[in-house]
Design an enzyme around this catalytic site. Structure first.
Site, PDB file in Angstrom:
ATOM      1  CD  GLU A   1      -3.038  -1.041   0.250  1.00 42.52           C
ATOM      2  OE1 GLU A   1      -2.955  -0.159  -0.631  1.00 42.52           O
ATOM      3  OE2 GLU A   1      -3.982  -1.831   0.340  1.00 42.52           O
TER       4      GLU A   1
ATOM      5  CG  HIS B   1      -4.748   1.342   4.656  1.00 46.66           C
ATOM      6  ND1 HIS B   1      -6.085   1.515   4.369  1.00 46.66           N
ATOM      7  CD2 HIS B   1      -4.380   0.175   4.064  1.00 46.66           C
ATOM      8  CE1 HIS B   1      -6.501   0.502   3.632  1.00 46.66           C
ATOM      9  NE2 HIS B   1      -5.493  -0.324   3.443  1.00 46.66           N
TER      10      HIS B   1
ATOM     11  CG  HIS C   1      -8.011  -3.818   5.940  1.00 45.91           C
ATOM     12  ND1 HIS C   1      -7.291  -4.926   5.547  1.00 45.91           N
ATOM     13  CD2 HIS C   1      -7.573  -2.797   5.175  1.00 45.91           C
ATOM     14  CE1 HIS C   1      -6.439  -4.588   4.600  1.00 45.91           C
ATOM     15  NE2 HIS C   1      -6.591  -3.295   4.355  1.00 45.91           N
TER      16      HIS C   1
ATOM     17  CE1 TYR D   1     -16.749  16.493  20.644  1.00 46.38           C
ATOM     18  CE2 TYR D   1     -18.832  15.324  20.353  1.00 46.38           C
ATOM     19  CZ  TYR D   1     -18.033  16.208  21.061  1.00 46.38           C
ATOM     20  OH  TYR D   1     -18.523  16.821  22.178  1.00 46.38           O
TER      21      TYR D   1
ATOM     22  CG  HIS E   1      -9.281  -1.572   0.750  1.00 45.52           C
ATOM     23  ND1 HIS E   1      -8.321  -1.432  -0.228  1.00 45.52           N
ATOM     24  CD2 HIS E   1      -8.592  -1.941   1.865  1.00 45.52           C
ATOM     25  CE1 HIS E   1      -7.124  -1.729   0.259  1.00 45.52           C
ATOM     26  NE2 HIS E   1      -7.270  -2.032   1.534  1.00 45.52           N
TER      27      HIS E   1
END
Length: 212
Positions: free
Chosen positions: A71, A90, A92, A117, A157
């Protein structure tokens, strides 16, 4: 080894402890001048070693450490968007991944301004069209988006967020996951969101991206 790398590793461990990086999923990175230090491929975010991060140049050439996550192009794209971004997360995580499988609320944000928020800590979060993990074309799409943002959902994703500090990226990732969780809990019920003027006022006050 720098204190900032240690901070990145501690942030990754916190995300893992919160259950936001199942298995060996997810990756984190840190901009260090002209290089990027990031979690290696297949690494468990709960067990990173500050001295064993992957270090790459802007072209993706490995300069030190084990092989980096595939990635990397996604991280590089975010860093190229804004020189102030210093750290990227990043994940999942379950709720963000679920919302990434839904249609976006608008062309500029997958989620509406559901809480103050979310607007304050994250801001508008575009949905980037699906591509296979690690596909440089998706990174190119993220880099080219013509609107301000510091977080995005990758279709089917997960999430990716950037921050000016490790702490800012960590907080934004957690807040985005919580906003996605709340959205899913509401289900098909009519949702009362913040008004656009409210969102814009908060965004201006807290320096978060909202609007074109």
């Amino acid at each position: 080894m720098t204190a900032t790398r240690t901070e990145l590793v501690e942030a990754a461990a916190r995300l893992a402890a919160l259950g936001l990086s199942p298995g060996s999923s997810g990756n984190v990175s840190l901009r260090e001048g002209d290089t990027i230090a990031m979690s290696p491929t297949g690494a468990d975010l709960a067990a990173l070693d500050p001295a064993r991060l992957s270090v790459l140049d802007d072209d993706g050439t490995l300069l030190d450490g084990p092989r980096a996550s595939k990635e990397f192009p996604l991280h590089r794209a975010f860093y190229r968007r804004d020189p102030e971004f210093a750290a990227i997360v990043h994940l999942h995580s379950a709720h963000a991944s679920a919302v990434s499988c839904l249609e976006a609320w608008s062309p500029r944000s997958a989620l509406p301004p559901i809480t103050p928020y979310f607007v304050m800590r994250v801001g508008q979060t575009p949905l980037v069209p699906y591509a296979d993990p690690g596909d440089p074309a998706q990174a190119g799409q993220l880099e080219a988006l013509a609107l301000p943002f510091r977080a995005a959902l990758l279709a089917n994703h997960g999430l990716v967020v950037a921050g000016r500090t490790v702490a800012e990226a960590l907080d934004a990732a957690i807040e985005l996951e919580e906003a996605c969780k709340l959205l899913l809990l509401l289900g098909d019920r009519p949702i009362r969101t913040l008004g656009e003027s409210d969102a814009l006022r908060l965004a201006e006050r807290y320096g978060s991206p909202w609007g074109d």
